[in-house]
Design a protein around this motif. Structure first.
Motif, PDB file in Angstrom:
ATOM      1  N   SER A  88     -30.656 -10.681  23.994  1.00 56.73           N
ATOM      2  CA  SER A  88     -29.871 -11.266  22.906  1.00 56.73           C
ATOM      3  C   SER A  88     -30.197 -10.645  21.553  1.00 56.73           C
ATOM      4  CB  SER A  88     -30.114 -12.778  22.842  1.00 56.73           C
ATOM      5  OG  SER A  88     -31.485 -13.059  22.634  1.00 56.73           O
ATOM      6  N   GLU A  89     -31.257  -9.849  21.475  1.00 59.07           N
ATOM      7  CA  GLU A  89     -31.598  -9.194  20.215  1.00 59.07           C
ATOM      8  C   GLU A  89     -30.705  -7.991  19.917  1.00 59.07           C
ATOM      9  OE1 GLU A  89     -35.691  -8.177  20.116  1.00 59.07           O
ATOM     10  OE2 GLU A  89     -36.405 -10.259  20.171  1.00 59.07           O
ATOM     11  N   MET A  90     -29.904  -7.590  20.880  1.00 61.51           N
ATOM     12  CA  MET A  90     -28.982  -6.483  20.617  1.00 61.51           C
ATOM     13  C   MET A  90     -27.979  -6.891  19.538  1.00 61.51           C
ATOM     14  SD  MET A  90     -29.661  -3.779  22.471  1.00 61.51           S
ATOM     15  CE  MET A  90     -28.118  -2.901  22.542  1.00 61.51           C
ATOM     16  N   PRO A  91     -27.733  -6.039  18.559  1.00 66.21           N
ATOM     17  CA  PRO A  91     -26.811  -6.408  17.468  1.00 66.21           C
ATOM     18  C   PRO A  91     -25.369  -6.464  17.954  1.00 66.21           C
ATOM     19  CG  PRO A  91     -27.476  -4.122  17.256  1.00 66.21           C
ATOM     20  CD  PRO A  91     -28.302  -4.694  18.381  1.00 66.21           C
ATOM     21  N   LEU A  92     -24.550  -7.096  17.150  1.00 68.54           N
ATOM     22  CA  LEU A  92     -23.124  -7.186  17.463  1.00 68.54           C
ATOM     23  C   LEU A  92     -22.353  -5.974  16.964  1.00 68.54           C
ATOM     24  CD1 LEU A  92     -22.492 -10.958  16.633  1.00 68.54           C
ATOM     25  CD2 LEU A  92     -22.948  -9.913  18.859  1.00 68.54           C
ATOM     26  N   ALA A  93     -22.889  -5.279  15.971  1.00 69.87           N
ATOM     27  CA  ALA A  93     -22.226  -4.095  15.423  1.00 69.87           C
ATOM     28  C   ALA A  93     -23.253  -3.276  14.657  1.00 69.87           C
ATOM     29  CB  ALA A  93     -21.063  -4.489  14.511  1.00 69.87           C
ATOM     30  N   VAL A  94     -22.939  -2.014  14.447  1.00 70.04           N
ATOM     31  CA  VAL A  94     -23.786  -1.121  13.648  1.00 70.04           C
ATOM     32  C   VAL A  94     -22.946  -0.582  12.495  1.00 70.04           C
ATOM     33  CG1 VAL A  94     -25.358  -0.506  15.507  1.00 70.04           C
ATOM     34  CG2 VAL A  94     -23.260   0.788  15.222  1.00 70.04           C
ATOM     35  N   ARG A  95     -23.577  -0.453  11.321  1.00 71.88           N
ATOM     36  CA  ARG A  95     -22.839  -0.047  10.123  1.00 71.88           C
ATOM     37  C   ARG A  95     -23.113   1.389   9.708  1.00 71.88           C
ATOM     38  NH1 ARG A  95     -24.887  -4.943   6.457  1.00 71.88           N
ATOM     39  NH2 ARG A  95     -26.775  -4.268   7.569  1.00 71.88           N
ATOM     40  N   ASP A  96     -24.228   1.950  10.147  1.00 70.77           N
ATOM     41  CA  ASP A  96     -24.558   3.322   9.758  1.00 70.77           C
ATOM     42  C   ASP A  96     -25.403   3.949  10.859  1.00 70.77           C
ATOM     43  OD1 ASP A  96     -27.371   2.537   9.260  1.00 70.77           O
ATOM     44  OD2 ASP A  96     -26.540   1.528   7.499  1.00 70.77           O
ATOM     45  N   PRO A  97     -25.612   5.257  10.806  1.00 71.36           N
ATOM     46  CA  PRO A  97     -26.410   5.919  11.845  1.00 71.36           C
ATOM     47  C   PRO A  97     -27.844   5.411  11.938  1.00 71.36           C
ATOM     48  CG  PRO A  97     -25.103   7.531  10.653  1.00 71.36           C
ATOM     49  CD  PRO A  97     -24.953   6.239   9.922  1.00 71.36           C
ATOM     50  N   PHE A  98     -28.404   4.938  10.833  1.00 71.90           N
ATOM     51  CA  PHE A  98     -29.767   4.407  10.893  1.00 71.90           C
ATOM     52  C   PHE A  98     -29.818   3.155  11.765  1.00 71.90           C
ATOM     53  CE2 PHE A  98     -33.354   1.947   9.247  1.00 71.90           C
ATOM     54  CZ  PHE A  98     -34.367   2.889   9.351  1.00 71.90           C
ATOM     55  N   GLU A  99     -28.844   2.259  11.606  1.00 71.50           N
ATOM     56  CA  GLU A  99     -28.783   1.082  12.469  1.00 71.50           C
ATOM     57  C   GLU A  99     -28.470   1.476  13.911  1.00 71.50           C
ATOM     58  OE1 GLU A  99     -26.126  -1.832  11.004  1.00 71.50           O
ATOM     59  OE2 GLU A  99     -27.306  -2.284   9.201  1.00 71.50           O
ATOM     60  N   ALA A 100     -27.684   2.513  14.096  1.00 68.26           N
ATOM     61  CA  ALA A 100     -27.408   2.992  15.452  1.00 68.26           C
ATOM     62  C   ALA A 100     -28.681   3.501  16.118  1.00 68.26           C
ATOM     63  CB  ALA A 100     -26.353   4.090  15.406  1.00 68.26           C
TER      64      ALA A 100
END
Length: 208
Positions: A88-100
């Motif tokens: 469940s810790e997986m994010p719902l979306a990524v906003r930039d390559p660093f978050e990816a």
């Protein structure tokens, strides 16, 4: 005469008690069969050792052997510790390559936990397959074609990235690809899994 007579009576009583004990032991040995849980009585000389025979006059002490029984227990099988897998810790979306990159690092960690505890976790292979499929088809955006007119402005992967972010992203994508290749050979082939294999493999190749 009185003192001598008392000593004689005492010796007679002691001999009588010894005979009764011997008869009792012989009767117990004769009545013992295969269903008895009592071990055979040991001789006092066997169990006495450095101790005196008088120490063995108490009931039950004649059955004790001066032997270390610790080696008889064998090797101890330590209890296995099950580490939870917080998908469940997986994010719902990524906003930039660093978050990816952070998302890929977390996914690789979860995949490693699922793979290392496969014998204790039911449906570990399906969980890994679903996790990678969701990561590559729903979380990480696909790059635009090379000759797209707005690639520099609209492509997610054309944003400014540091070299360490690129290296970290490529490393974790490589490990995720290895997890996916391993789990693909574990699952039974079907129309759904075959389609997911093709799409996810193409997505990994496109991002890398």
């Amino acid at each position: 005469f009185g003192q001598t007579g008392r000593e004689g009576e005492l010796q007679g009583l002691q001999s009588l008690v010894a005979k009764l004990q011997a008869n009792t032991a012989s009767l117990a040995a004769a009545e013992r069969d295969a269903r008895s849980v009592q071990p055979p009585v040991c001789e006092p000389e066997v169990v006495a050792g450095p101790r005196s025979v008088r120490e063995l006059r108490f009931g039950g002490f004649e059955r004790l052997l001066a032997v270390d029984v610790e080696p008889l227990k064998g090797e101890v099988d330590p209890p296995r510790i099950l580490i939870s897998v917080p998908t469940s810790e997986m994010p719902l979306a990524v906003r930039d390559p660093f978050e990816a990159s952070d998302c890929c690092r977390l996914a690789n960690h979860l995949l490693t936990l699922l793979a290392n505890q496969a014998e204790h976790l039911p449906q570990s292979a399906l969980a890994r397959f679903s996790l990678i499929a969701r990561l590559m088809t729903q979380l990480l955006p696909m790059p635009l074609p090379v000759h797209h007119p707005h690639k520099a402005a609209r492509c997610f992967w054309m944003q400014e990235m540091k070299q360490e972010t690129k290296a970290d992203l490529m490393r974790h994508l490589y490990l995720i690809a290895r997890h996916f290749a391993a789990v693909c050979f574990t699952l039974r082939a079907s129309r759904e899994t075959d389609g997911a294999r093709v799409v996810v493999s193409a997505a990994i190749a496109a991002v890398m």
